[in-house]
Scaffold this motif. Structure first.
Motif, short mmCIF file in Angstrom:
data_model
loop_
_atom_site.label_atom_id
_atom_site.label_comp_id
_atom_site.label_asym_id
_atom_site.label_seq_id
_atom_site.Cartn_x
_atom_site.Cartn_y
_atom_site.Cartn_z
N GLN A 182 0.87 -1.17 0.00
CA GLN A 182 0.00 0.00 0.00
C GLN A 182 0.90 1.22 0.00
OE1 GLN A 182 -3.03 -0.93 -0.15
NE2 GLN A 182 -4.01 1.07 -0.24
N SER B 285 2.14 4.81 0.79
CA SER B 285 1.81 5.60 1.98
C SER B 285 2.45 6.97 1.87
CB SER B 285 2.32 4.88 3.22
OG SER B 285 2.54 5.81 4.24
N ALA C 298 2.85 9.06 4.27
CA ALA C 298 3.74 9.30 5.41
C ALA C 298 5.13 8.74 5.14
CB ALA C 298 3.15 8.67 6.66
N LEU C 299 5.16 7.52 4.58
CA LEU C 299 6.45 6.87 4.32
C LEU C 299 7.22 7.68 3.28
CD1 LEU C 299 8.12 4.43 5.06
CD2 LEU C 299 7.15 3.25 3.10
N LEU D 279 8.71 10.70 4.84
CA LEU D 279 9.90 10.33 5.61
C LEU D 279 11.08 10.10 4.68
CD1 LEU D 279 10.80 9.59 8.54
CD2 LEU D 279 10.51 7.22 7.87
N LEU E 246 14.16 12.39 5.58
CA LEU E 246 15.19 11.77 6.40
C LEU E 246 16.55 11.60 5.69
CD1 LEU E 246 15.55 10.81 9.24
CD2 LEU E 246 14.85 8.54 8.55
N VAL F 113 19.46 14.04 6.25
CA VAL F 113 19.96 13.96 7.63
C VAL F 113 20.74 12.67 7.83
CG1 VAL F 113 19.29 14.08 10.04
CG2 VAL F 113 17.88 15.19 8.30
N LYS G 150 22.76 17.82 19.65
CA LYS G 150 22.56 16.41 19.31
C LYS G 150 21.27 15.89 19.95
CE LYS G 150 27.35 14.91 18.74
NZ LYS G 150 28.45 14.21 19.41
N LEU H 116 14.38 13.40 15.27
CA LEU H 116 14.37 12.15 14.49
C LEU H 116 13.36 11.17 15.05
CD1 LEU H 116 18.17 11.67 13.75
CD2 LEU H 116 16.37 12.25 12.13
N LEU I 294 9.92 12.15 14.06
CA LEU I 294 9.68 11.84 12.65
C LEU I 294 9.39 10.35 12.47
CD1 LEU I 294 9.75 13.42 10.00
CD2 LEU I 294 12.11 12.69 9.72
N THR J 134 5.76 8.57 11.46
CA THR J 134 5.63 7.73 10.27
C THR J 134 5.15 6.33 10.66
OG1 THR J 134 7.51 8.92 9.43
CG2 THR J 134 6.79 7.01 8.18
N GLN K 214 1.52 6.37 11.53
CA GLN K 214 0.75 6.48 10.29
C GLN K 214 0.62 5.12 9.61
OE1 GLN K 214 -0.58 8.38 7.79
NE2 GLN K 214 -0.97 10.14 9.11
N LEU K 215 1.78 4.44 9.47
CA LEU K 215 1.80 3.18 8.74
C LEU K 215 0.94 2.13 9.45
CD1 LEU K 215 5.51 2.95 7.61
CD2 LEU K 215 3.51 3.25 6.17
N GLN L 232 -2.66 2.95 9.00
CA GLN L 232 -3.07 2.65 7.64
C GLN L 232 -3.30 1.16 7.45
OE1 GLN L 232 -0.18 3.97 4.84
NE2 GLN L 232 -1.63 4.08 3.17
N LEU M 120 -6.69 -0.86 6.49
CA LEU M 120 -6.70 -1.82 5.39
C LEU M 120 -7.34 -3.13 5.83
CD1 LEU M 120 -5.38 -1.56 2.52
CD2 LEU M 120 -3.61 -3.07 3.41
#
Lengths: 502, 310, 99, 111
Positions: free
Chosen positions: B181, B183, B185-186, B189, B193, B196, C66, C73, C76, C80, C83-84, C87, C91
């Motif tokens: 699927q 995404s 969001a992915l 990222l 990312l 960095v 740091k 990080l 973030l 994610t 979210q995954l 999702q 599904l």
């Protein structure tokens, strides 16, 4: 506390080249994707043979081990490579067999002219060179962790060779081989961790000076030897070998059976005589010999019952490896001034060398027979002798060595083991050697009988085999036989550079 | 009392390990393994091995975990995995494992006095090279041969994985890594990312000369960024016949070999460095190795080619 | 100095509380989405407080920086991952409404 | 007196036993590979214990075994990658478990 130092000797750089040259070739093939992978291989192969011979000559000339200390960092902090008489012999053996197999494989593993790179040639030649480097490192390494890396190098070169043709059962065999090899590696590494914890060194010479019997040493050596046994396919840890060695293409089988399984045995030999506190443990030696006896008898019988030629030869490998493990009690019980002057030790090494030559020849011969007839079912081999007469002759000559019939290297080797066993009154070993010889004769003659029989009506040769390929096979078989005529004197070479027992 | 956190950590590790082996579903087993990996990196910190902790977190937990999860996703589902073996079998195996564990435990509770160590030797020779991180010195100077051969192992492993390419796909690209699927969001990222991540990877390699970090850790972070981009479907895995890819794979080993052979002329032999240039040489070798490791790890996770070359 | 230390203790303590609460929620909540809710709470608040508490303790600006980068990080990654997972749950529900 | 190193030494022994158990008994290759990784981790921790005990000369731990562990972790990853590729390929070619022996090898199964 500090062990006797290593010093780089004249010609020591040869050892580095012996390890690095195949790697350079492997990287070149991988990166350049040249029109023909085999071209690079055929530059490296004679080069490597020359280096191996030069090292052997240097050992013979100086009568001492050739040494190289990497980066000038003294072991145990750094790493040293060292070639004594035994390792030089095995390096020359390896180079000879790889060159023969290379010649043999040129036909099957050449890149088709219309392709820039094909899968099988690229993989075959890179892995073959990787394997060479790994074997040389195993023979030269003096540091147990360095040897671990060498063993892994060997595993990663050998396993993919098994499933080169991608059939389901070969992938399965490769996976099983990998799992056994990994268990072996972990056990070895566990032992190394314990030894480091106890002595703060993994350098063999350092360990030899310090090691004494205590729980840590015994458990460590036990774990390492069991791990190496799994890699050397000693009964009952042999189950992975027959499908793997039978599934690989003939050229790869020859190398796997002749050389790859010998590397872990070589390390067991070194752990036993160069690291373990002396005298070794009598009970453990007897146990190893008993497993050897089981290997010989059991797997010879199974070999006799095989339907397919390559599986039969693979079982024969397990049986012949069994002979090597008879060495331990024979050497310990002998009254020779040092282990390597005893007749058992020389017999064991000779068995290793003659089996390597004979088995390489046998697998290659079986490959040619299968190519010519289109199958390798033993019961349908009729007419093989008309199709590939030289290969059948080579199979027979190599068979002599496996049976231990004169004149052959195998005969002298088994005679020496037999003499040592009678002298030390190890009657079970005597019986096993005799029974093993009879069983080997039965399975070899079973094949020869079929192959010599008149062809059935409508017999057709599927492929024409170029003469040079048959001659390579015959050459290997003849060298296995000629080994039986070598006077005993050069065997003193095997003892060069080996440290006397304290 | 001071041992309490260690005991708790060990208990957690062993519980997670038992769960990993005992659980029925294989995806749960993989997750259990990743948990063990992460807990182990804490254990490595407690063992005063920060370099190993970073490696364990990056490779042991991270990269291996990804590899296993991907395998799970591609294996056909099976109802239950842990078929209970014959009682005699598991009792025997259990007994054997307990004996081995007891043997190891008996040895570790009786440490030798004084402790066996090479630390003084390692320290005594450090000055010559001008590097501050002893682990890097061991890896790239004292035991450089092991490290070099181990890079060759990685290349061979890649060849081994590629061997499993079906004949008609040779030279093509590995199967796509994208999730079933897509995404948003992915994808976000994977866009935010990597810049960095690349900085962190380079920092780890650079910093590794004097502080914890180094080629493996940095290389794995770089590989992770690349894999993330591939998973978010921003890039496809490259075709395995590509010259650039091949050259990147061997860059590290080749630079290492060249540095090694150069030692014959500029220093005292293979893999020895002249003291004045030791640090720059080692840093260059490390940088090349990190790049190769990143590419190799990424391609190892991607697997054999699954599409014909274009 | 004492004031700074007290601030650290208070902030880290608060962070630990949120972690504890999040873990309890993760273990006790009935379905994936509410577990996810508990988990993100722990990540956001718990971790945020701990970083905040440690900031005044950092010896130099670089270490402080740091810490902030680490916090960013983690935010973030957690966002994610949340979210995954959500999702994925959506599904599954569409595929099998009973679950 | 039990020290930190000893606690982790016991942890290593436990991991070795758990991993070995899974490696021997799990019928499917993927689970064997996972178990192998546990077994490997246990081995590495054993090196770590030796390293921690060997801290001297200004080092908190002996760097030599630590470097060995880093090499070992990378090798273990490479092994896992090869094993995973093999078992996926095995599935593609039609088998679901390495325990199913092809007919012509049935008689070695008995040995």
């Amino acid at each position: 506390m500090m062990p006797a130092g290593y010093a780089t000797s004249e010609g020591g750089a040869l050892l580095v080249i012996a390890v690095m040259l195949p790697i350079v070739g492997m990287i070149a093939i991988f990166a350049l994707g040249l029109r023909r992978a085999e071209r690079i291989a055929f530059i490296i192969l004679p080069g490597g043979l020359f280096i191996a011979l030069a090292i052997a000559a240097e050992v013979a000339r100086t009568g001492a081990a050739v040494t190289y200390v990497l980066g000038g960092w003294q072991p145990p902090l750094g790493i040293a490579l060292q070639a004594d008489g035994l390792s030089a012999t095995l390096m020359v053996l390896t180079a000879l067999i790889l060159c023969a197999v290379g010649l043999f494989a040129r036909g099957t593993f050449s890149t088709p002219p219309d392709m820039s790179e094909a899968r099988r040639p690229m993989v075959f030649w890179t892995l073959m060179l990787g394997l060479w480097s790994a074997l040389n490192t195993v023979f030269l390494g003096q540091d147990l962790f360095n040897l671990f890396v060498a063993l892994e190098l060997l595993t990663f070169s050998a396993v993919p060779l098994v499933c080169l043709d991608g059939r389901r059962e070969t992938v399965q065999a490769a996976l099983r081989y990998l799992l056994f090899a990994l268990i072996g590696s972990v056990f070895y590494l566990l032992g190394a961790a314990l030894l480091y914890g106890a002595y703060g060194t993994l350098d063999m010479a350092g360990l030899r000076l310090q090691a004494h019997y205590n729980p840590a040493t015994s458990v460590a050596l036990g774990l390492m030897i069991v791990g190496l046994m799994a890699k050397a396919a000693l009964f009952p840890l042999h189950l992975w070998l027959p499908p793997a060695h039978a599934g690989a293409p003939a050229a790869a089988s020859a190398v796997l059976s002749a050389l790859v399984v010998k590397a872990p045995f070589f390390l067991i030999l070194r752990l036993w005589f160069d690291v373990a506190p002396q005298p070794g443990n009598q009970l453990a030696a007897q146990m190893l010999a008993w497993l050897g006896i089981f290997s010989i008898v059991f797997c010879s019988i199974i070999a006799l019952r095989q339907v397919r030629l390559k599986l039969m030869i693979a079982y024969s490998t397990v049986a012949q490896i069994g002979y090597l493990f008879l060495v331990f009690p024979l050497v310990m019980a002998s009254d020779a001034p040092s282990a390597w002057q005893s007749i058992g030790w020389t017999g064991g090494v000779l068995q290793l060398v003659s089996h390597a030559l004979a088995k390489a020849s046998m697998f290659l011969a079986a490959g040619l027979i299968a190519e010519a007839l289109g199958h390798d079912r033993i019961d349908n081999l009729n007419g093989a002798v008309t199709a590939v007469p030289i290969s059948v002759a080579a199979f027979g000559l190599a068979g002599l060595s496996l049976m231990g019939l004169p004149p052959s290297g195998g005969f002298v080797a088994k005679l020496m083991l037999l003499t040592a066993a009678t002298e030390t009154a190890n009657w079970w070993i005597v019986a096993a050697i005799l029974v093993g010889g009879i069983l080997a004769a039965s399975y070899v003659f079973r094949v020869l009988g079929r192959a010599m029989a008149a062809p059935k009506i409508g017999f057709k040769t599927l492929a024409h085999i170029p003469l040079y390929r048959e001659l390579v096979v015959l050459g290997l078989a003849i060298s296995a036989v000629v080994l039986g005529f070598v006077p005993l004197q050069p065997f003193a070479f095997l003892g060069i550079g080996r440290v006397g027992l304290p | 009392m001071t041992l309490l956190p260690d005991l708790a950590l060990v208990l957690l590790i062993l519980t997670a390990a038992v769960w990993t082996v005992a659980v029925r579903d294989r995806r749960d087993a993989v997750i259990g393994f990743i948990v063990v990996g992460l807990l182990l990196s804490l254990a490595w910190v407690r063992l005063n091995a920060v370099d190993v902790a970073l490696t364990e977190a990056a490779i042991g937990g991270g990269a291996t975990g990804l590899l296993l999860l991907r395998a799970c996703a591609r294996l056909v589902p099976r109802p239950a995995e842990s078929v209970l073996p014959h009682p005699a079998m598991w009792i025997l195996t259990g007994l054997l494992c307990s004996v081995i564990a007891a043997g190891l435990a008996a040895i570790v509770v009786m440490p030798v006095e004084p402790p066996a160590t090479l630390a003084p030797e390692a320290a005594a020779n450090m000055g010559e090279l001008g590097l501050g991180n002893p682990v890097t010195v061991v890896l790239l100077a004292y035991r450089a041969l092991d490290t070099l051969l181990e890079k060759v192992v990685l290349v061979l492993a890649l060849i081994g994985v590629w061997t499993l390419t079906p004949e008609q796909f040779w030279g093509g690209a590995p199967a796509s890594l994208r999730a079933q699927q897509s995404s948003g969001a992915l994808r976000l990222l994977a866009q935010v990312l990597p810049p960095v991540g690349v900085v962190i990877g380079v920092y780890l390699v650079w910093n590794g000369a004097d502080h914890p970090g180094g080629t493996f850790q940095g290389g794995t972070v770089l590989a992770a960024m690349w894999l993330l981009v591939m998973m978010a479907d921003l890039r496809e895995p490259p075709e395995i016949r590509l010259h650039t890819l091949r050259l990147l794979v061997i860059l590290g080993p080749v630079v290492f070999l060249v540095a090694g052979f150069a030692g014959f002329w500029i220093a005292n032999g293979f893999l020895s460095y002249p003291p004045a240039f030791a640090k720059p040489i080692i840093v260059i070798v490390e940088a090349a190795l990190a790049l190769s490791i990143a590419v190799i790890l990424g391609m190892l996770v991607a697997g054999p080619a699954a599409r014909a070359p274009r | 100095m004492i004031l700074v230390d007290m601030f650290t203790m208070a902030a880290v303590g608060a962070g630990m509380f949120f972690f504890l609460a999040g873990t309890v929620g993760l273990l006790r909540f009935p379905d994936t989405l509410s577990r996810l809710h508990a988990l993100t709470k722990a990540d956001n608040l718990g971790f945020g407080f701990i970083v905040l508490g440690l900031l005044p303790q950092s010896p130099d600006v670089l270490s402080g920086l740091k810490l902030v980068v680490v916090w960013l990080l983690v935010q973030l990654a957690a966002a994610t991952a949340g979210q995954l997972i959500a999702q994925f749950v959506g599904l599954e529900r569409r595929r099998d409404p009973a679950a | 007196m039990i020290g930190t190193a000893t606690v982790y030494g016991l942890c290593a022994s436990g991991l070795v036993a758990i991993g070995l158990y899974g490696l021997v008994l799990h019928p499917t290759p993927l689970r064997k590979v996972i178990a192998f990784n546990l077994l490997g981790s246990g081995t590495f921790v054993l090196f770590g214990v030796a390293a921690r005990r060997g801290g001297a000369a200004g080092f908190l731990a002996d760097p030599v075994p630590q470097a060995m562990v880093i090499t070992g972790i990378v090798v273990a990853f490479a092994s896992t990658a090869l094993a995973v590729a093999l078992l996926l390929r095995l599935q593609e070619t039609g088998a679901s478990s390495i325990e199913t022996t092809p007919p012509e090898q049935q008689d070695n199964g008995a040995s």
